[in-house]
Motif scaffolding. Structure first.
Motif, PDB file in Angstrom:
ATOM      1  N   LEU A 104     -20.296  -5.945 -60.989  1.00 43.40           N
ATOM      2  CA  LEU A 104     -21.369  -6.969 -61.493  1.00 43.40           C
ATOM      3  C   LEU A 104     -20.753  -7.660 -62.822  1.00 43.40           C
ATOM      4  O   LEU A 104     -21.339  -8.932 -62.944  1.00 43.40           O
ATOM      5  CB  LEU A 104     -22.410  -6.477 -61.728  1.00 43.40           C
ATOM      6  N   ALA A 108     -20.209 -11.836 -63.006  1.00 45.76           N
ATOM      7  CA  ALA A 108     -20.750 -12.471 -64.207  1.00 45.76           C
ATOM      8  C   ALA A 108     -19.737 -13.308 -64.977  1.00 45.76           C
ATOM      9  O   ALA A 108     -20.064 -14.420 -65.568  1.00 45.76           O
ATOM     10  CB  ALA A 108     -21.598 -11.550 -65.000  1.00 45.76           C
ATOM     11  N   ILE A 130     -23.887 -12.352 -57.774  1.00 41.17           N
ATOM     12  CA  ILE A 130     -24.648 -11.475 -58.507  1.00 41.17           C
ATOM     13  C   ILE A 130     -25.918 -11.310 -57.859  1.00 41.17           C
ATOM     14  O   ILE A 130     -26.343  -9.986 -57.909  1.00 41.17           O
ATOM     15  CB  ILE A 130     -24.884 -12.402 -59.947  1.00 41.17           C
ATOM     16  N   SER A 155     -22.701 -13.574 -69.157  1.00 37.34           N
ATOM     17  CA  SER A 155     -22.977 -14.976 -68.565  1.00 37.34           C
ATOM     18  C   SER A 155     -23.080 -16.009 -69.377  1.00 37.34           C
ATOM     19  O   SER A 155     -23.726 -16.074 -70.437  1.00 37.34           O
ATOM     20  CB  SER A 155     -24.293 -14.718 -67.720  1.00 37.34           C
TER      21      SER A 155
END
Length: 310
Positions: A104, A108, A130, A155
């Motif tokens: 993850l 990002a 995501i 992000s």
């Protein structure tokens, strides 16, 4: 003899004092050397601990990390389908790489590292990865990397952040500690997305309408200014023609006014340079002959006017 004995006694006393001074100096030197040796030993131990820390092996990236890093949605879906069929495959939350990041984290951070696609395509693919990792893979958004960063902190694009918020709205508040642990923004449902798009479209429509109205107003003002300039020029020409008539001259021809040349006020012949013309009574002539002819006409007109009054 007594003097010799006294000298011997003095020499013995001096030798004893020197020996005592030497022994005390050696004791002091030994006491100072001991803490220095202890410091060296402590520094050596710290260096050993540091070398052990540096030499900690880096966990290699799994296939799930690799596809998330490249923002490859199709391969990600394939790996997640294999994971659903094989209960032993549970690497969705494994931390790997130099910064101990989860898949993850890599998804990002994909727009900041990917170079094979253009920016918009990379952002779109990363946002899908995501959402897929969170909703289908149930990835944990609260896991921190070695820099104490949750995936949401990596992000750098609004679309990427919205993917986290959409997954939060889809999974619900009880799934993870979205606010304190994952640091994710408020949930974003599909209805919210539609309303946001409609609001943006309405804003653009109003901007275009304002631009259209402003352009129409500018054009109207420009036409009005041009019309006023034409009326002013026409009024000026009429006044000049009236003055010429009173002076016994013909009105200026329109071609002479538009050609850019200065016409002779008597014969209407154009001249390129006004500085080369003859000037008299606020009139300009192309030659001395025109000056004399106009002067004779003015004299004759004045005489005729006096004769008519009598």
């Amino acid at each position: 003899t007594s003097c010799v004995l006294q000298k011997i006694d003095v020499e013995l006393m001096e030798r004893q004092q020197q020996q005592q001074h030497t022994q005390s100096h050696q004791r002091d030197h030994h006491s100072t050397l001991q803490p220095i040796e202890e410091q060296k030993e402590q520094e050596h131990n710290r260096e050993e601990n540091k070398s052990k820390t540096v030499s900690t092996p880096i966990i290699p990236l799994t296939p799930l990390h690799e596809v998330a890093k490249r923002a490859n949605v199709d391969q990600l879906l394939s790996l997640l389908s294999l994971k659903n069929h094989d209960s032993d495959m549970d690497d969705i939350d494994i931390r790997a790489g130099e910064d101990n990041m989860t898949p993850l984290h890599y998804a990002a951070n994909a727009p900041n590292t990917a170079t094979s696609m253009d920016d918009n395509a990379t952002v779109t693919a990363a946002a899908k990865c995501i959402y897929t990792l969170l909703v289908q893979g149930h990835a944990n958004p609260c896991i921190l990397d070695s820099r104490n960063r949750p995936p949401y902190f990596l992000s750098t694009n609004e679309s990427i952040r919205n993917a986290f918020r959409k997954a939060r709205a889809e999974l619900g508040e009880d799934m993870w500690d979205w606010t304190e642990g994952a640091k994710v923004g408020p949930p974003l449902s599909e209805e919210d997305v539609i309303r946001k798009k409609e609001k943006a479209a309405e804003k653009k429509r109003r901007q275009r309408q304002r631009q259209k109205e402003r352009k129409a107003k500018e054009q109207a003002e420009k036409k009005e200014a041009e019309q006023l300039a034409r009326e002013e020029e026409e009024k000026k020409n009429q006044e000049e023609d009236a003055r010429r008539v009173r002076a016994g001259l013909k009105p200026k021809q329109a071609s002479g006014r538009q050609s850019g040349e200065t016409p002779c006020d008597f014969c209407q012949k154009g001249c390129k340079r006004k500085s080369q013309m003859f000037s008299r009574l606020n009139f300009y002539y192309c030659s001395a002959d025109c000056v004399k002819k106009h002067q004779r006409e003015l004299t004759a007109a004045a005489a005729a006017a006096r004769f008519s009054k009598k």
